[in-house]
Design a protein around this motif. Structure first.
Motif, PDB file in Angstrom:
ATOM      1  N   GLY A  46       0.695  -1.206  -0.090  1.00  0.00           N
ATOM      2  CA  GLY A  46      -0.047   0.013  -0.062  1.00  0.00           C
ATOM      3  C   GLY A  46       0.829   1.261   0.031  1.00  0.00           C
ATOM      4  O   GLY A  46       1.589   1.447   0.795  1.00  0.00           O
ATOM      5  N   GLN A  47       0.371   2.227  -0.902  1.00  0.00           N
ATOM      6  CA  GLN A  47       0.939   3.606  -0.947  1.00  0.00           C
ATOM      7  C   GLN A  47       0.552   4.569   0.280  1.00  0.00           C
ATOM      8  O   GLN A  47       1.400   5.169   0.627  1.00  0.00           O
ATOM      9  CB  GLN A  47       0.624   4.031  -2.324  1.00  0.00           C
ATOM     10  CG  GLN A  47       0.871   3.234  -3.500  1.00  0.00           C
ATOM     11  CD  GLN A  47       2.329   3.546  -3.888  1.00  0.00           C
ATOM     12  OE1 GLN A  47       2.968   4.532  -3.869  1.00  0.00           O
ATOM     13  NE2 GLN A  47       3.209   2.275  -4.252  1.00  0.00           N
ATOM     14  N   ARG A  48      -0.754   4.368   0.306  1.00  0.00           N
ATOM     15  CA  ARG A  48      -1.361   5.186   1.648  1.00  0.00           C
ATOM     16  C   ARG A  48      -1.766   4.377   2.568  1.00  0.00           C
ATOM     17  O   ARG A  48      -2.201   3.107   2.404  1.00  0.00           O
ATOM     18  CB  ARG A  48      -2.530   5.918   1.114  1.00  0.00           C
ATOM     19  CG  ARG A  48      -2.599   6.896   0.044  1.00  0.00           C
ATOM     20  CD  ARG A  48      -3.520   7.352  -0.410  1.00  0.00           C
ATOM     21  NE  ARG A  48      -4.793   7.986   0.571  1.00  0.00           N
ATOM     22  CZ  ARG A  48      -6.047   8.074   0.278  1.00  0.00           C
ATOM     23  NH1 ARG A  48      -6.322   7.898  -0.798  1.00  0.00           N
ATOM     24  NH2 ARG A  48      -6.900   8.545   1.129  1.00  0.00           N
ATOM     25  N   SER A  74       5.056   0.356   8.410  1.00  0.00           N
ATOM     26  CA  SER A  74       6.362   1.225   8.538  1.00  0.00           C
ATOM     27  C   SER A  74       6.266   2.096   9.648  1.00  0.00           C
ATOM     28  O   SER A  74       6.418   3.340   9.266  1.00  0.00           O
ATOM     29  CB  SER A  74       6.510   1.816   7.305  1.00  0.00           C
ATOM     30  OG  SER A  74       5.570   2.777   6.893  1.00  0.00           O
TER      31      SER A  74
END
Length: 128
Positions: A46-48, A74
């Motif tokens: 996932g980017q967001r 993260s």
């Protein structure tokens, strides 16, 4: 996707239910990403970071509670998770609670129940 709309990630193996949840959440003002399994979500990287998850308990591979318990984003805190299932029993309730689930909704549930639960999670202080 519009970054000002809260992102809800749906992890549901039933394609019809996945599409219905996406439609409901999108018309209710949320962005959505949907995945068939925990592994699909992990592979997508996932980017967001989502504002909330909607996770089916019974998934192929890792179960919903297993996936959420092991979720690492993260260095960020895990977003809240609303679990859904058609198999309501003490073991399911224990697994969801142990994983840190916000709430467990039993299928079929009323759309308003889901939207109210997500609103409370995403917009703290919103009415129940």
């Amino acid at each position: 996707m519009n970054a000002t709309r809260p992102l809800i990630v749906i992890v549901e193996d039933d394609a019809g239910m996945r599409r219905a949840l996406q439609r409901l959440l999108r018309v209710s003002g949320f962005d959505t990403l949907a995945f068939e399994s925990a592994e699909d979500y992990t592979l997508a990287g996932g980017q967001r970071v989502p504002h909330c998850f909607v996770i089916d308990v019974q998934l192929p591979g890792a179960s919903g509670p297993q996936f959420f318990e092991q979720l690492v984003l993260s260095g960020q805190a895990r977003p809240p998770a609303v679990f859904i299932t058609s198999h309501d029993n003490p073991a399911t309730r224990t697994a969801v609670a142990s994983a840190g689930g916000l709430e467990l909704l039993i299928k079929p549930f009323v759309a308003k129940e889901l939207l109210d639960t997500i609103s409370r999670a995403v917009l703290p202080g919103s009415p129940p």
